[in-house]
Design an enzyme around this catalytic site. Structure first.
Site, PDB file in Angstrom:
ATOM      1  N   TYR A  74       0.848  -1.196   0.000  1.00 13.77           N
ATOM      2  CA  TYR A  74       0.000   0.000   0.000  1.00 13.77           C
ATOM      3  C   TYR A  74       0.889   1.253   0.000  1.00 13.77           C
ATOM      4  CZ  TYR A  74      -3.708   3.258   1.398  1.00 13.77           C
ATOM      5  OH  TYR A  74      -4.594   4.311   1.451  1.00 13.77           O
ATOM      6  N   PRO A  81     -16.133   3.842   5.056  1.00 11.55           N
ATOM      7  CA  PRO A  81     -16.451   2.407   5.223  1.00 11.55           C
ATOM      8  C   PRO A  81     -15.199   1.523   5.232  1.00 11.55           C
ATOM      9  CG  PRO A  81     -17.938   3.408   3.645  1.00 11.55           C
ATOM     10  CD  PRO A  81     -16.920   4.455   3.984  1.00 11.55           C
TER      11      PRO A  81
HETATM   12  P1  NDP Z   1     -13.506   2.895   0.400  1.00  7.57           P
HETATM   13  O1  NDP Z   1     -13.002   1.505   0.516  1.00  7.57           O
HETATM   14  O2  NDP Z   1     -14.515   3.366   1.385  1.00  7.57           O
HETATM   15  O3  NDP Z   1     -14.067   3.151  -1.081  1.00  7.57           O
HETATM   16  C1  NDP Z   1     -13.300   2.783  -2.198  1.00  7.57           C
HETATM   17  C2  NDP Z   1     -14.216   2.526  -3.380  1.00  7.57           C
HETATM   18  O4  NDP Z   1     -13.366   2.133  -4.476  1.00  7.57           O
HETATM   19  C3  NDP Z   1     -15.195   1.368  -3.140  1.00  7.57           C
HETATM   20  O5  NDP Z   1     -16.455   1.687  -3.663  1.00  7.57           O
HETATM   21  C4  NDP Z   1     -14.545   0.216  -3.908  1.00  7.57           C
HETATM   22  O6  NDP Z   1     -15.476  -0.727  -4.380  1.00  7.57           O
HETATM   23  C5  NDP Z   1     -13.923   0.965  -5.080  1.00  7.57           C
HETATM   24  N1  NDP Z   1     -12.904   0.166  -5.761  1.00  7.57           N
HETATM   25  C6  NDP Z   1     -12.064  -0.772  -5.244  1.00  7.57           C
HETATM   26  N2  NDP Z   1     -11.329  -1.321  -6.220  1.00  7.57           N
HETATM   27  C7  NDP Z   1     -11.696  -0.721  -7.383  1.00  7.57           C
HETATM   28  C8  NDP Z   1     -11.307  -0.856  -8.743  1.00  7.57           C
HETATM   29  N3  NDP Z   1     -10.384  -1.771  -9.125  1.00  7.57           N
HETATM   30  N4  NDP Z   1     -11.880  -0.067  -9.667  1.00  7.57           N
HETATM   31  C9  NDP Z   1     -12.820   0.828  -9.320  1.00  7.57           C
HETATM   32  N5  NDP Z   1     -13.257   0.998  -8.065  1.00  7.57           N
HETATM   33  C10 NDP Z   1     -12.691   0.238  -7.103  1.00  7.57           C
HETATM   34  O7  NDP Z   1     -12.191   3.801   0.447  1.00  7.57           O
HETATM   35  P2  NDP Z   1     -11.973   5.322   0.919  1.00  7.57           P
HETATM   36  O8  NDP Z   1     -13.073   6.178   0.453  1.00  7.57           O
HETATM   37  O9  NDP Z   1     -11.592   5.317   2.343  1.00  7.57           O
HETATM   38  O10 NDP Z   1     -10.627   5.662   0.116  1.00  7.57           O
HETATM   39  C11 NDP Z   1     -10.624   6.313  -1.152  1.00  7.57           C
HETATM   40  C12 NDP Z   1      -9.174   6.598  -1.525  1.00  7.57           C
HETATM   41  O11 NDP Z   1      -8.545   7.359  -0.505  1.00  7.57           O
HETATM   42  C13 NDP Z   1      -8.332   5.317  -1.703  1.00  7.57           C
HETATM   43  O12 NDP Z   1      -7.420   5.479  -2.751  1.00  7.57           O
HETATM   44  C14 NDP Z   1      -7.594   5.233  -0.374  1.00  7.57           C
HETATM   45  O13 NDP Z   1      -6.373   4.532  -0.478  1.00  7.57           O
HETATM   46  C15 NDP Z   1      -7.358   6.716  -0.088  1.00  7.57           C
HETATM   47  N6  NDP Z   1      -7.092   6.991   1.313  1.00  7.57           N
HETATM   48  C16 NDP Z   1      -8.043   6.727   2.267  1.00  7.57           C
HETATM   49  C17 NDP Z   1      -7.773   6.992   3.600  1.00  7.57           C
HETATM   50  C18 NDP Z   1      -8.767   6.711   4.681  1.00  7.57           C
HETATM   51  O14 NDP Z   1      -8.394   6.815   5.871  1.00  7.57           O
HETATM   52  N7  NDP Z   1     -10.015   6.391   4.387  1.00  7.57           N
HETATM   53  C19 NDP Z   1      -6.470   7.546   4.013  1.00  7.57           C
HETATM   54  C20 NDP Z   1      -5.561   7.778   2.914  1.00  7.57           C
HETATM   55  C21 NDP Z   1      -5.872   7.521   1.633  1.00  7.57           C
HETATM   56  P3  NDP Z   1     -15.677  -2.103  -3.520  1.00  7.57           P
HETATM   57  O15 NDP Z   1     -16.213  -1.682  -2.202  1.00  7.57           O
HETATM   58  O16 NDP Z   1     -16.621  -2.916  -4.335  1.00  7.57           O
HETATM   59  O17 NDP Z   1     -14.296  -2.719  -3.425  1.00  7.57           O
END
Ligand code: NDP
Length: 258
Positions: free
Chosen positions: A151, A189
């Protein structure tokens, strides 16, 4: 209406940070296309926002080609979709024990997905010569994380690729900007499996942010707010830059991850 007359594509927008960015962009007058691998939730959330939805797996070149036919020239692209590698349970992600398969899986979504998203954006925006690309990296892209090495590596690569994209666009003489965002713990989530809903939830939340100077999780709205700024025409001299949203975590000695 800071984004009126603009069209934005957001990946991973069915929930969490991506969904909040979609909502804020919509509220600023933007024409938003939500995309996600989760078509059911994505479609439902897009309808609730009166926006369009397209099913898109960021790892799939075919899906990006379909998006290019649907929306050939976006003004804003937010590469937000990302995974930690722990979605299907706790597996070893340290540098000694991680499997090559698990390592690749995280990089395919986070890094390959962002590469393809930037390429789609440049090809589409290049016709017009203007646009804003926002890549969601992480504080884990700025420091090492022993227990989540893939990651951290993938997010660090996103930070670097952002700068290559920014310089490439500038060399071409385009007013296409590309910047990265580095959130720390944002309540989405993604955290639910780790926090649970039992009586220990509050204590777990406190422990997770104990080293954060502001002593709390960040909110999705706080991330979306900076995305609005970067997407708008108010900050047209900012490109190749990185923005931490971390409650002060990386400001001092608390930068050492727990
Ligand atoms: P979530 O897991 O809540 O949401 C991510 C979404 O992306 C889900 O709907 C998921 O679908 C979708 N997803 C996963 N794989 C794919 C794919 N191959 N193609 C398209 N969509 C995909 O994550 P967050 O909102 O927390 O995070 C969003 C971004 O922010 C990410 O890049 C994360 O690394 C980054 N981030 C988040 C932090 C946090 O504390 N929340 C901190 C730092 C960075 P499904 O559920 O079906 O897998």
């Amino acid at each position: 209406m800071r984004l009126s007359d603009k069209t934005a594509v957001i990946t991973g927008a069915a929930r969490g940070i991506g969904l909040a960015i979609a909502r804020h962009f919509r509220d600023e007058g933007c024409n938003v296309i939500l995309t996600d691998i989760d078509a059911e939730n994505g479609q439902r959330e897009a309808e609730a926002l009166s926006c369009r939805f397209l099913s898109l797996d960021v790892r799939s070149e075919k899906d990006w080609e379909a998006l290019a036919s649907f929306c050939p020239s976006p003004d804003i692209v937010v590469n937000n979709a990302g995974i930690t590698g722990f979605e299907n349970g706790v597996v070893a992600h340290d540098p000694e024990h991680a499997t090559l398969t698990d390592w690749h899986a995280v990089h395919r979504t986070n890094l390959d997905g962002t590469f393809l998203g930037c390429r789609y954006a440049l090809r589409g925006m290049g016709r017009r010569g203007t646009g804003s690309i926002i890549n969601i990296s992480s504080r884990s892209g700025l420091v090492g994380i022993p227990g989540a090495a893939a990651y951290a590596s993938s997010k660090a690569a996103i930070r670097n690729h952002t700068k290559s994209v920014a310089l490439y666009a500038a060399q071409k003489g385009w007013a296409i900007r590309c910047n990265s965002i580095h959130p720390a713990a944002i309540l989405t989530p993604m955290w639910e499996a780790m926090l649970g809903d039992g009586p220990d939830r509050e204590a777990r939340m406190k422990a997770l942010v104990a080293d954060t100077p502001l002593k709390r999780f960040g909110t999705v709205d706080e991330v979306a707010a900076i995305c609005v700024m970067l997407a708008s025409d108010e900050v047209t001299y900012i490109t190749g830059s990185e923005f931490s949203i971390d409650g002060g975590l990386l400001a001092g000695s608390a930068a050492v991850p727990g």
